[in-house]
Design a protein around this motif. Structure first.
Motif, short mmCIF file in Angstrom:
data_model
loop_
_atom_site.label_atom_id
_atom_site.label_comp_id
_atom_site.label_asym_id
_atom_site.label_seq_id
_atom_site.Cartn_x
_atom_site.Cartn_y
_atom_site.Cartn_z
N SER A 143 0.83 -1.21 0.00
CA SER A 143 0.00 0.00 0.00
C SER A 143 0.86 1.25 0.00
O SER A 143 0.55 2.23 -0.68
N VAL A 144 1.94 1.21 0.76
CA VAL A 144 2.88 2.34 0.77
C VAL A 144 3.52 2.49 -0.60
O VAL A 144 3.63 3.60 -1.14
N VAL A 145 3.95 1.37 -1.18
CA VAL A 145 4.63 1.41 -2.48
C VAL A 145 3.73 2.03 -3.55
O VAL A 145 4.17 2.85 -4.35
N PHE A 146 2.46 1.65 -3.55
CA PHE A 146 1.56 2.09 -4.60
C PHE A 146 0.67 3.27 -4.21
O PHE A 146 -0.21 3.66 -4.98
N SER A 147 0.89 3.86 -3.04
CA SER A 147 0.01 4.94 -2.57
C SER A 147 0.11 6.20 -3.44
O SER A 147 -0.84 6.97 -3.49
N ALA A 148 1.22 6.39 -4.10
CA ALA A 148 1.35 7.58 -4.96
C ALA A 148 0.52 7.44 -6.23
O ALA A 148 0.21 8.43 -6.88
N ARG A 149 0.15 6.22 -6.58
CA ARG A 149 -0.53 5.98 -7.85
C ARG A 149 -2.02 5.73 -7.74
O ARG A 149 -2.74 5.90 -8.72
N ALA A 150 -2.49 5.28 -6.60
CA ALA A 150 -3.89 4.88 -6.51
C ALA A 150 -4.52 5.40 -5.23
O ALA A 150 -3.94 5.28 -4.15
N SER A 151 -5.72 5.91 -5.36
CA SER A 151 -6.40 6.46 -4.19
C SER A 151 -6.81 5.35 -3.22
O SER A 151 -6.86 5.56 -2.02
N LEU A 152 -7.08 4.15 -3.73
CA LEU A 152 -7.45 3.03 -2.86
C LEU A 152 -6.30 2.70 -1.91
O LEU A 152 -6.52 2.50 -0.71
N THR A 153 -5.09 2.64 -2.43
CA THR A 153 -3.95 2.33 -1.56
C THR A 153 -3.64 3.47 -0.60
O THR A 153 -3.21 3.23 0.52
N ARG A 154 -3.87 4.72 -1.02
CA ARG A 154 -3.70 5.86 -0.09
C ARG A 154 -4.68 5.73 1.07
O ARG A 154 -4.34 5.96 2.22
N ALA A 155 -5.91 5.35 0.75
CA ALA A 155 -6.92 5.18 1.81
C ALA A 155 -6.55 4.02 2.72
O ALA A 155 -6.74 4.09 3.94
N LEU A 156 -5.98 2.97 2.15
CA LEU A 156 -5.56 1.82 2.95
C LEU A 156 -4.42 2.19 3.89
O LEU A 156 -4.43 1.82 5.06
N VAL A 157 -3.45 2.94 3.38
CA VAL A 157 -2.33 3.39 4.21
C VAL A 157 -2.86 4.22 5.39
O VAL A 157 -2.41 4.07 6.52
N ALA A 158 -3.83 5.08 5.12
CA ALA A 158 -4.38 5.94 6.17
C ALA A 158 -5.06 5.16 7.27
O ALA A 158 -5.13 5.62 8.41
N ARG A 159 -5.54 3.96 6.98
CA ARG A 159 -6.26 3.15 7.97
C ARG A 159 -5.46 1.96 8.49
O ARG A 159 -5.96 1.17 9.27
N MET A 160 -4.23 1.81 8.06
CA MET A 160 -3.45 0.62 8.35
C MET A 160 -2.82 0.60 9.75
O MET A 160 -2.64 -0.47 10.33
N ALA A 161 -2.47 1.74 10.32
CA ALA A 161 -1.73 1.78 11.59
C ALA A 161 -2.42 1.02 12.72
O ALA A 161 -1.77 0.21 13.40
N PRO A 162 -3.73 1.22 12.98
CA PRO A 162 -4.34 0.47 14.09
C PRO A 162 -4.35 -1.04 13.85
O PRO A 162 -4.19 -1.82 14.79
N ILE A 163 -4.50 -1.45 12.61
CA ILE A 163 -4.50 -2.88 12.28
C ILE A 163 -3.12 -3.47 12.56
O ILE A 163 -2.99 -4.53 13.18
#
Length: 181
Positions: A143-163
């Motif tokens: 998700s970090v690798v592809f966060s610059a390219r896709a909004s889905l992965t940016r959203a996933l990165v934003a929610r990943m820390a608690p998990i």
């Protein structure tokens, strides 16, 4: 612990403007995810060390394999903290996925080099927790690798820390304890 102290421990650095030298700069979401993913991978390596000890009497070659897996996971965790390049992240994800694939084969068909070849092993709590942790670490890093390219992965990165944090706790409590005795 302040973000400055955590950066000194982990080696993650950011350039700060001259007027902000005295103020701590909080981690970005991406930095937080990478630090937590590295911690989860490190705990996974600890679980593999426990597995190495537990399997020594059964088959000493397993000890060598588990220690090698642990060493590689420790190295990847350190690289995620010190030099999280795209290449390091992708190679580490590939390695983690190879560990997951080996686990799936060992639990469904068995492995050819074992005391009893091609006999599936039982699923234990430590190895299940470790495998889930490996999969989530891969998802987080990709998700970090592809966060610059896709909004889905940016959203996933934003929610990943608690998990990631929850899995670190579960892995540390149940994964390492299962191999402790």
């Amino acid at each position: 612990m302040s973000s400055v102290a955590l950066r000194r421990i982990t080696g993650v650095t950011r350039h700060t403007p001259a007027d902000a030298q005295d103020r701590p700069i909080p981690y970005t979401t991406t930095e937080t995810v990478l630090v937590l993913a590295a911690a989860l991978v490190f705990v996974g390596g600890l679980i593999h060390v426990g597995a190495a000890v537990d399997h020594f009497a059964e088959f000493p070659l397993y000890t060598l394999v588990f220690c090698s897996l642990a060493a590689a996971q420790f190295a990847w965790a350190a690289l995620l903290l010190r030099k999280p390049s795209r290449r390091v992240m992708l190679l580490g994800c590939g390695f983690e996925l190879a560990i997951v694939a080996l686990w799936v084969v060992s639990r469904t068909a068995g492995v050819p080099i074992a005391p009893t070849a091609w006999v599936p092993e039982e699923i234990g709590s430590a190895d299940l927790v470790e495998t889930i942790g490996e999969c989530v670490a891969v998802i987080a890093v990709l998700s970090v690798v592809f966060s610059a390219r896709a909004s889905l992965t940016r959203a996933l990165v934003a929610r990943m820390a608690p998990i990631l944090l929850a899995l670190i706790v579960v892995s540390a409590l149940f994964g390492t304890a299962a191999h402790a005795g």
